[in-house]
Write a protein that holds these residues in place. Structure first.
Motif, PDB file in Angstrom:
ATOM      1  N   UNK A 153       0.840  -1.202   0.000  1.00  0.00           N
ATOM      2  CA  UNK A 153       0.000   0.000   0.000  1.00  0.00           C
ATOM      3  C   UNK A 153       0.872   1.249   0.000  1.00  0.00           C
ATOM      4  N   UNK A 154       0.410   2.272  -0.688  1.00  0.00           N
ATOM      5  CA  UNK A 154       1.151   3.535  -0.747  1.00  0.00           C
ATOM      6  C   UNK A 154       0.668   4.459   0.363  1.00  0.00           C
ATOM      7  N   UNK A 155       1.623   4.972   1.163  1.00  0.00           N
ATOM      8  CA  UNK A 155       1.293   5.834   2.288  1.00  0.00           C
ATOM      9  C   UNK A 155       1.770   7.274   2.099  1.00  0.00           C
ATOM     10  N   UNK A 156       2.393   7.537   0.979  1.00  0.00           N
ATOM     11  CA  UNK A 156       2.883   8.882   0.692  1.00  0.00           C
ATOM     12  C   UNK A 156       3.616   8.871  -0.629  1.00  0.00           C
ATOM     13  N   UNK A 187      -5.694   6.542   7.391  1.00  0.00           N
ATOM     14  CA  UNK A 187      -6.608   7.603   6.972  1.00  0.00           C
ATOM     15  C   UNK A 187      -6.229   8.217   5.628  1.00  0.00           C
ATOM     16  N   UNK A 188      -4.965   8.060   5.207  1.00  0.00           N
ATOM     17  CA  UNK A 188      -4.545   8.671   3.939  1.00  0.00           C
ATOM     18  C   UNK A 188      -4.662   7.715   2.758  1.00  0.00           C
ATOM     19  N   UNK A 202      -7.878  18.696   7.918  1.00  0.00           N
ATOM     20  CA  UNK A 202      -8.982  18.448   8.851  1.00  0.00           C
ATOM     21  C   UNK A 202      -9.686  17.132   8.497  1.00  0.00           C
ATOM     22  N   UNK A 203      -9.743  16.831   7.191  1.00  0.00           N
ATOM     23  CA  UNK A 203     -10.348  15.561   6.769  1.00  0.00           C
ATOM     24  C   UNK A 203      -9.566  14.376   7.326  1.00  0.00           C
ATOM     25  N   UNK A 204      -8.240  14.425   7.229  1.00  0.00           N
ATOM     26  CA  UNK A 204      -7.402  13.327   7.710  1.00  0.00           C
ATOM     27  C   UNK A 204      -7.550  13.160   9.220  1.00  0.00           C
ATOM     28  N   UNK A 205      -7.616  14.250   9.954  1.00  0.00           N
ATOM     29  CA  UNK A 205      -7.800  14.188  11.411  1.00  0.00           C
ATOM     30  C   UNK A 205      -9.145  13.562  11.751  1.00  0.00           C
TER      31      UNK A 205
END
Length: 232
Positions: A153-156, A187-188, A202-205
């Protein structure tokens, strides 16, 4: 005409044979790379000349992230055969109404796409995704599917797999991730280039908090016991 038909049948049999052999091979072997990683590295506008990726076997990976990604991406993971027909029906309805292909992929489908295919959004590619998903569910255990997912999975940007994500964003090993860190990483996943672990919107939080609540509702690590071998 008969020769053409025979030739096409032969090609199909060869394709099936090699695809099955490839899936069987990766039932046990660590993945040296994936189709997605290669495409990012080789594309004309590639920004990832160097991919951050390190295979981490299941005993050394993060069980915190394992349950977090299930809560975030595929809460029926333990019980389905690779396809969530409710999500597929909803995606098909969206396709018929708007002409757009919407998400709704299971973890197994995402593994099939990331490892073997390419990111195009068309029905031919989706059909191949379903084919590889069924092969994966047939020949791999749920634990193996989740192990591969956590690794590919890609995390960044240019960052793949839980070990590199833990080092990149938290300066720790994957096995040391706590629940909040795991939720932030999970979450990302919808779009790890737009959504940032290190600079969360804010969406990620909000999504991180939602994932934590979902993990509790699923029963935490008890959920993993449905398909994870004891002592592993």
């Amino acid at each position: 005409m008969m020769r053409v038909t025979h030739f096409m049948k032969s090609l199909m049999l060869i394709w099936v044979f090699f695809s099955v052999m490839l899936v069987l091979l990766f039932r046990w072997l660590p993945l040296p790379t994936t189709s997605f990683m290669l495409q990012q590295r080789l594309s004309a506008d590639a920004s990832c000349s160097s991919i951050r990726y390190q295979w981490t076997p299941w005993p050394k990976t993060s069980k915190q992230l394992a349950i977090a990604v299930i809560a975030a991406e595929d809460q029926k993971f333990a019980t389905h055969w690779g396809l969530d027909f409710t999500a597929l029906k909803s995606a098909l309805q969206t396709r018929l109404k708007t002409g757009k292909i919407r998400g709704g992929s299971t973890i197994s489908q995402q593994v099939a796409k990331n490892v073997f295919l390419w990111p195009a959004k068309n029905m031919f590619r989706k059909s191949l995704e379903v084919y590889f998903t069924l092969l994966i569910e047939l020949f791999w255990s749920k634990q193996r599917i989740l192990e591969v997912y956590l690794n590919v999975a890609q995390f960044g940007e240019c960052t793949f797999g839980v070990e590199q994500a833990a080092l990149q964003y938290y300066h720790i090993k994957a096995s040391e991730l706590n629940g909040w860190q795991a939720a932030r990483l999970a979450s990302v996943l919808p779009n790890p280039v737009i959504y940032r672990v290190d600079r969360p919107s804010s969406y990620v939080v909000k999504r991180s908090n939602w994932i934590r609540r979902q993990v509790k509702q699923l029963g935490g690590f008890n959920y993993l016991s449905q398909f994870v071998a004891k002592g592993k």
